[in-house]
Motif scaffolding. Structure first.
Motif, mmCIF file in Angstrom:
data_model
loop_
_atom_site.group_PDB
_atom_site.id
_atom_site.type_symbol
_atom_site.label_atom_id
_atom_site.label_comp_id
_atom_site.label_asym_id
_atom_site.label_seq_id
_atom_site.Cartn_x
_atom_site.Cartn_y
_atom_site.Cartn_z
ATOM 1 N N HIS A 122 31.846 89.391 28.187
ATOM 2 C CA HIS A 122 31.480 87.972 28.117
ATOM 3 C C HIS A 122 32.674 87.100 27.753
ATOM 4 O O HIS A 122 32.981 86.108 28.420
ATOM 5 C CB HIS A 122 30.344 87.801 27.112
ATOM 6 N N ASP A 123 33.383 87.512 26.691
ATOM 7 C CA ASP A 123 34.463 86.660 26.175
ATOM 8 C C ASP A 123 35.738 86.747 27.014
ATOM 9 O O ASP A 123 36.297 85.734 27.406
ATOM 10 C CB ASP A 123 34.771 87.017 24.722
ATOM 11 N N ARG A 124 36.199 87.983 27.293
ATOM 12 C CA ARG A 124 37.491 88.122 27.996
ATOM 13 C C ARG A 124 37.350 87.873 29.491
ATOM 14 O O ARG A 124 37.979 86.979 30.051
ATOM 15 C CB ARG A 124 38.074 89.515 27.752
ATOM 16 N N MET A 125 36.506 88.718 30.095
ATOM 17 C CA MET A 125 36.351 88.614 31.556
ATOM 18 C C MET A 125 35.767 87.260 31.937
ATOM 19 O O MET A 125 36.274 86.594 32.862
ATOM 20 C CB MET A 125 35.414 89.742 32.007
ATOM 21 N N GLY A 126 34.733 86.855 31.179
ATOM 22 C CA GLY A 126 34.095 85.547 31.442
ATOM 23 C C GLY A 126 35.089 84.414 31.258
ATOM 24 O O GLY A 126 35.168 83.478 32.067
ATOM 25 N N GLY A 127 35.914 84.513 30.212
ATOM 26 C CA GLY A 127 36.928 83.507 29.904
ATOM 27 C C GLY A 127 37.946 83.395 31.027
ATOM 28 O O GLY A 127 38.291 82.296 31.488
ATOM 29 N N GLN A 128 38.428 84.574 31.477
ATOM 30 C CA GLN A 128 39.415 84.614 32.567
ATOM 31 C C GLN A 128 38.849 83.982 33.845
ATOM 32 O O GLN A 128 39.540 83.197 34.521
ATOM 33 C CB GLN A 128 39.810 86.070 32.863
ATOM 34 N N SER A 188 30.867 85.231 40.114
ATOM 35 C CA SER A 188 31.426 86.257 39.220
ATOM 36 C C SER A 188 31.154 85.928 37.762
ATOM 37 O O SER A 188 30.797 86.810 36.965
ATOM 38 C CB SER A 188 32.928 86.400 39.429
ATOM 39 N N ILE A 189 31.338 84.630 37.404
ATOM 40 C CA ILE A 189 31.073 84.211 36.013
ATOM 41 C C ILE A 189 29.617 84.511 35.658
ATOM 42 O O ILE A 189 29.326 85.093 34.604
ATOM 43 C CB ILE A 189 31.402 82.704 35.815
ATOM 44 N N GLU A 190 28.715 84.133 36.555
ATOM 45 C CA GLU A 190 27.287 84.359 36.285
ATOM 46 C C GLU A 190 26.951 85.846 36.188
ATOM 47 O O GLU A 190 26.192 86.284 35.329
ATOM 48 C CB GLU A 190 26.429 83.693 37.373
ATOM 49 N N GLU A 191 27.602 86.646 37.110
ATOM 50 C CA GLU A 191 27.362 88.096 37.109
ATOM 51 C C GLU A 191 27.804 88.730 35.788
ATOM 52 O O GLU A 191 27.096 89.526 35.193
ATOM 53 C CB GLU A 191 28.115 88.769 38.269
ATOM 54 N N VAL A 192 29.032 88.339 35.389
ATOM 55 C CA VAL A 192 29.577 88.888 34.138
ATOM 56 C C VAL A 192 28.671 88.539 32.965
ATOM 57 O O VAL A 192 28.364 89.385 32.132
ATOM 58 C CB VAL A 192 31.028 88.394 33.902
ATOM 59 N N ARG A 193 28.220 87.266 32.943
ATOM 60 C CA ARG A 193 27.317 86.828 31.859
ATOM 61 C C ARG A 193 26.024 87.652 31.880
ATOM 62 O O ARG A 193 25.531 88.096 30.835
ATOM 63 C CB ARG A 193 26.987 85.347 32.008
ATOM 64 N N SER A 194 25.531 87.837 33.112
ATOM 65 C CA SER A 194 24.288 88.582 33.257
ATOM 66 C C SER A 194 24.452 90.040 32.808
ATOM 67 O O SER A 194 23.627 90.580 32.066
ATOM 68 C CB SER A 194 23.836 88.507 34.716
ATOM 69 N N ILE A 195 25.575 90.669 33.250
ATOM 70 C CA ILE A 195 25.819 92.072 32.857
ATOM 71 C C ILE A 195 25.962 92.182 31.333
ATOM 72 O O ILE A 195 25.379 93.048 30.695
ATOM 73 C CB ILE A 195 27.062 92.645 33.587
ATOM 74 N N ALA A 196 26.746 91.239 30.776
ATOM 75 C CA ALA A 196 26.956 91.239 29.324
ATOM 76 C C ALA A 196 25.631 91.084 28.582
ATOM 77 O O ALA A 196 25.370 91.780 27.599
ATOM 78 C CB ALA A 196 27.911 90.127 28.926
ATOM 79 N N VAL A 202 31.267 96.182 24.219
ATOM 80 C CA VAL A 202 31.616 96.062 25.644
ATOM 81 C C VAL A 202 31.028 94.763 26.210
ATOM 82 O O VAL A 202 31.698 94.031 26.950
ATOM 83 C CB VAL A 202 31.145 97.305 26.441
ATOM 84 N N ALA A 203 29.784 94.485 25.822
ATOM 85 C CA ALA A 203 29.129 93.253 26.296
ATOM 86 C C ALA A 203 29.905 92.022 25.850
ATOM 87 O O ALA A 203 30.154 91.093 26.647
ATOM 88 C CB ALA A 203 27.697 93.199 25.782
ATOM 89 N N ASN A 204 30.319 92.015 24.583
ATOM 90 C CA ASN A 204 31.088 90.871 24.053
ATOM 91 C C ASN A 204 32.419 90.728 24.772
ATOM 92 O O ASN A 204 32.839 89.614 25.115
ATOM 93 C CB ASN A 204 31.341 91.045 22.554
#
Lengths: 265, 226
Positions: A81-87, A121-129, A76-78
């Motif tokens: 990071h990869d999909r949501m962060g990428g988008q 959002s990018i930072e949040e997603v990275r942080s959550i991941a 889920v973390a990956n």
């Protein structure tokens, strides 16, 4: 004369049959008791073997569950990071491109807000991941993470894990992660090799240092032997990072105790 | 004292042993239905053997008491095993055995009294050997049936400490050995046969009685731990 011999023969037959009947009855009783107990003992051994097999299977399941949970979190973390962060990164690039075009002040303000929001959002997603990859540890802290780990293992109902944790100092994320992984490694070793029914661990993190005592009542091993498995070596490596020491006390059939001491942190 | 005299003395006391076992069954009384029946059985036997001994000492023919002892043996064995679980068919067999036992007793009593009426000096023993053998065979089969059920069910973990095993073994062992003696009792008491064979049979029954009551005592001993 003939009648006398016949009478003697008849006497002898009755005595012989009587003795035989009595001896036979006694023998039957003894034989029954012996055969019955033999049958029960055999069944008992079979049951013990089945129980041991079930126990090892259940421990395997507990271990698999633990591994599965970590893998799922990692996946889920990956994905985050990869999909949501990428988008989100793509969205920010588009917004950056849009910034260079002819827009009025209001639109530019809106774009700036959207850029800022996308960046957050990018930072949040990275942080959550990142947090998720460190599982329960980062959500609830070391104490809760260890307690959760112990609960998961105890749910197998075949191995009882008890713990006493006292943390009175703030620990760095790295140290927390290492301590958690040390405990995880120790439990994994017990589950895999020790055939233990009880684990007890005590963790005291005070100002003057960290002290971890881990005990199991398993088969143990010869701790004086020169060869140490990968698990023990990784344990030493993690502890040495903080100038700590590992003391192993184990004997065949007498369980294992690990004492890990890390000086003032 | 010769060895034969010692043997006779020991055998003589075999009937009194039941009084001791009856006392022990009261001391070690257990509330379970099986042990209640066992205590009643021991007390009934003790009373009947005492009456038989008193009558014999007064020179009164005590055949009726011995016939009653046979009834007590059959009835209580059935009730004891019933507490451990018996199918309905056993009740039918029990009633049949009991009817045959009474029929044989009545037949023996009538024929022996008739013989005495014809010849007052005739040697009659009032032994209902067929009825008694049938009863003992019934007890023996009940015992084997119980052991077989025990073997199949595998509920007892340590047979060596199972009180009911000792008690039922004592009863079965006695029934098995005594069955043979009573089956041949018409030959054994035949005046044509030597006294040795009567002596041997009497010693054998006495020995079996000792075995029976010693095993019941062991059973009562282990019952306290259950």
């Amino acid at each position: 004369m003939a009648s006398g011999t016949q009478k003697m023969n008849s006497d002898f037959t009755i005595i012989l049959l009587g003795t035989f009947a009595m001896t036979f009855m006694i023998t039957v009783m003894f034989a029954f008791a012996y055969l019955y107990q033999k049958k029960i003992n055999r069944k008992r051994i079979e049951l013990t073997q089945i129980e041991e097999l079930l126990r090892s299977e259940e421990l395997k399941s507990a271990y698999a569950l633990l591994e599965g949970q970590d893998k799922e979190r990692q996946r889920v973390a990956n994905d985050l990071h990869d999909r949501m962060g990428g988008q989100l990164s793509t969205l920010k690039i588009f917004l950056d491109l849009l910034e260079g075009t002819n827009l009025d002040t209001k639109q530019k303000e809106l774009i700036t807000k959207l850029q800022s929001s996308a960046q957050t959002s990018i930072e949040e997603v990275r942080s959550i991941a990142h947090d998720m990859s460190n599982s329960t540890l980062n959500y609830f802290g070391l104490q809760k993470a260890i307690e959760h780990l112990c609960e998961v293992i105890s749910e197998s109902k075949k191995i009882n894990v008890t713990q006493h944790i006292e943390i009175n100092v703030e620990l760095s994320t790295e140290l927390m992660r290492d301590l958690y992984q040390i405990i995880q490694e120790l439990i994994t070793n017990t589950l895999r090799h020790a055939q233990a029914s009880k684990i007890h661990l005590e963790l005291n993190a005070l100002r003057d240092g960290i002290n971890l005592i881990y005990e199991d009542n398993g088969t143990g091993f010869d701790s004086s032997a020169p060869y140490k498995g990968i698990g023990v070596r990784s344990l030493n490596m993690r502890t040495e990072r903080y100038n700590g020491t590992v003391i192993i006390d184990s004997k065949l059939g007498k369980g294992t105790t690990f004492i890990i001491e890390i000086p003032s942190v | 004292m010769t060895l034969k005299e010692i043997t006779i003395l020991i055998a003589d006391y075999s009937d009194y042993l039941v009084v001791l076992v009856a006392a022990l069954s009261i001391i070690r009384f257990r509330k379970s239905s099986f042990f209640k029946v066992l205590t009643t059985y021991c007390l009934s036997l003790a009373s009947l053997y005492t009456i038989a001994t008193i009558l014999a000492r007064q020179g009164v023919n005590n055949w009726l008491v011995y016939h009653l002892i046979g009834v007590v043996e059959i009835v209580f064995a059935f009730i004891l095993y019933k507490q451990l679980g018996l199918k309905k068919i056993w009740t039918l067999i029990f009633v049949t055995v009991l009817i045959l036992y009474f029929a044989d007793s009545i037949y023996v009593a009538i024929s022996d009294y008739n013989e005495l009426a014809l010849n007052p000096k005739a040697e009659v023993y009032f032994v209902n050997h067929l009825g008694l053998s049938g009863g003992l065979l019934f007890i023996l089969i009940l015992g084997i049936n119980f052991l077989w059920t025990l073997y199949k069910k595998e509920e007892v973990q340590e047979i060596g400490k199972y009180s009911i095993f000792y008690i039922t073994s004592g009863i079965t062992l006695y029934a098995g050995g005594a069955f043979f003696v009573h089956l041949y009792s018409s030959i054994i008491i035949d005046p044509e046969m030597s006294d040795d064979i009567f002596f041997y049979s009497w010693i054998m029954v006495a020995g079996l009685t000792y075995f029976k009551f010693i095993l019941i005592t062991i059973g009562l001993w282990y019952a306290k731990d259950e």
